[in-house]
Design a protein around this motif. Structure first.
Motif, PDB file in Angstrom:
ATOM      1  N   MET A   1      -6.573 -58.186  60.095  1.00 28.08           N
ATOM      2  CA  MET A   1      -7.160 -57.352  59.445  1.00 28.08           C
ATOM      3  C   MET A   1      -8.223 -56.654  60.610  1.00 28.08           C
ATOM      4  N   SER A   2      -8.368 -55.375  60.308  1.00 29.32           N
ATOM      5  CA  SER A   2      -9.413 -54.711  61.126  1.00 29.32           C
ATOM      6  C   SER A   2      -9.836 -53.533  60.738  1.00 29.32           C
ATOM      7  N   VAL A   3     -11.156 -52.980  60.944  1.00 27.03           N
ATOM      8  CA  VAL A   3     -11.952 -51.895  60.674  1.00 27.03           C
ATOM      9  C   VAL A   3     -12.248 -51.192  61.667  1.00 27.03           C
ATOM     10  N   TRP A   4     -11.677 -49.716  61.681  1.00 25.46           N
ATOM     11  CA  TRP A   4     -12.002 -48.774  62.841  1.00 25.46           C
ATOM     12  C   TRP A   4     -12.748 -47.587  62.215  1.00 25.46           C
ATOM     13  N   TYR A   5     -13.373 -47.161  63.466  1.00 27.54           N
ATOM     14  CA  TYR A   5     -14.132 -45.754  63.482  1.00 27.54           C
ATOM     15  C   TYR A   5     -13.616 -44.906  64.782  1.00 27.54           C
ATOM     16  N   MET A   6     -13.288 -43.889  64.181  1.00 32.61           N
ATOM     17  CA  MET A   6     -12.815 -42.960  65.367  1.00 32.61           C
ATOM     18  C   MET A   6     -11.853 -43.430  66.572  1.00 32.61           C
ATOM     19  N   LYS A   7     -10.923 -44.434  66.156  1.00 33.54           N
ATOM     20  CA  LYS A   7     -10.054 -44.989  67.007  1.00 33.54           C
ATOM     21  C   LYS A   7     -10.859 -46.023  67.980  1.00 33.54           C
ATOM     22  N   THR A   8     -12.116 -46.565  67.433  1.00 32.65           N
ATOM     23  CA  THR A   8     -12.852 -47.622  67.904  1.00 32.65           C
ATOM     24  C   THR A   8     -12.775 -48.843  66.784  1.00 32.65           C
ATOM     25  N   ARG A   9     -12.607 -49.970  67.426  1.00 36.18           N
ATOM     26  CA  ARG A   9     -12.320 -51.135  66.369  1.00 36.18           C
ATOM     27  C   ARG A   9     -13.935 -51.761  66.204  1.00 36.18           C
ATOM     28  N   LEU A  10     -14.286 -51.789  65.027  1.00 39.24           N
ATOM     29  CA  LEU A  10     -15.671 -52.251  64.719  1.00 39.24           C
ATOM     30  C   LEU A  10     -15.647 -53.842  64.652  1.00 39.24           C
ATOM     31  N   CYS A  11     -14.719 -54.212  63.813  1.00 42.06           N
ATOM     32  CA  CYS A  11     -14.586 -55.540  63.674  1.00 42.06           C
ATOM     33  C   CYS A  11     -12.988 -55.807  63.316  1.00 42.06           C
ATOM     34  N   GLN A  12     -13.046 -57.278  63.297  1.00 45.32           N
ATOM     35  CA  GLN A  12     -11.551 -57.949  62.867  1.00 45.32           C
ATOM     36  C   GLN A  12     -11.563 -59.292  62.392  1.00 45.32           C
TER      37      GLN A  12
END
Length: 262
Positions: A154-165
């Protein structure tokens, strides 16, 4: 004495020994016998009763085996294609029966809570983020259970940039079951300064778009039998009000889609 008068139309009798040759007539008897071996100025033309061009031809090779080999290859290819066609037909029939009998449906997912425990800019200008996400999965099938196997991400993204996983936990979800799962995510991005500035500007509007992705291998259980594995690809579009750490974050909008990958 008067001389005798000459006849007006004297007749000339042909010599019985003369021969008249008709150039248009074909000879009925060859001038040289066919079986004779009379040499000529250019060699023995009629010797052995064989045309001269046959003596320069290469020896004839039999090609009777080539059609047999080709026919054998064609038969093997036809058998393989027939078996493959039968196999695909059987698989298609089994899949059709499975859908008609069990009516499989994909699970429903929703993001119920998002909490940021750490969100800071390091001395090396890298951005460190630590999220805690609660995801709820609902199994709408009456006769099908779902095994969430190990290896899910599972991962969280902002504007096609991965913040965390983070790793999605493994568990079994029975028919008509609802399961809520808490997942811890962490990550570090080297373009922290630029990313932090963009997030601060977006935070002033009160609407920060985030994207949550899940790549989860699962196995299907039908009537106590565990079938083959597939992959659930979940994509959730989120809109939150802020990204301040240790504060309650409000999820303004959430929309999750799932795609099954064989």
């Amino acid at each position: 004495m008067p001389s005798d008068p000459m006849p007006v139309n004297p007749r000339i009798h042909p010599n019985p020994t003369s021969i008249v040759i008709d150039k248009g007539a074909k000879p009925t008897v060859p001038l040289v016998p066919r079986n004779s071996s009379i040499p000529s100025d250019k060699g023995d033309v009629m010797g052995n009763n064989q045309p001269p061009f046959q003596q320069s031809l290469p020896p004839f090779r039999s090609l009777t085996r080539t059609p047999k080999r080709r026919s054998c290859c064609c038969r093997v290819i036809c058998c393989i294609l027939s078996l493959l066609l039968v196999f695909l037909l059987v698989i298609g029939i089994l899949v059709l029966v499975f859908f008609l009998v069990f009516h499989p449906k994909v699970p429903n997912y929703s993001v119920d809570r998002l909490r940021i425990t750490d969100f800071r800019l390091n001395l090396d200008l890298s951005l460190y983020a630590r999220f805690n996400v609660r995801v709820t999965a609902k199994n709408p099938n009456k006769k099908i259970g779902i095994y969430y196997d190990k290896g899910g991400k599972m991962s969280v993204w902002y504007m096609k940039t991965r913040l965390c996983q983070g790793s999605f936990p493994a568990f079994y979800q029975g028919p008509l079951n609802t399961t809520a799962t808490d997942v811890s995510l962490s990550g570090q991005n080297q373009y922290g300064k630029t990313l932090m500035q963009a997030l601060q500007q977006q935070q002033q509007t009160g609407n920060i778009p985030l994207e949550l992705k899940v790549d989860q291998p699962v196995s299907i259980r039908v009537q106590g039998i565990k079938l083959g594995k597939v992959r659930f690809l979940v994509n959730c579009k989120l809109t939150v009000d802020s990204l301040n750490s240790n504060n309650a974050i409000s999820i303004k909008a959430s929309n999750c889609n799932i795609r099954v990958k064989l």
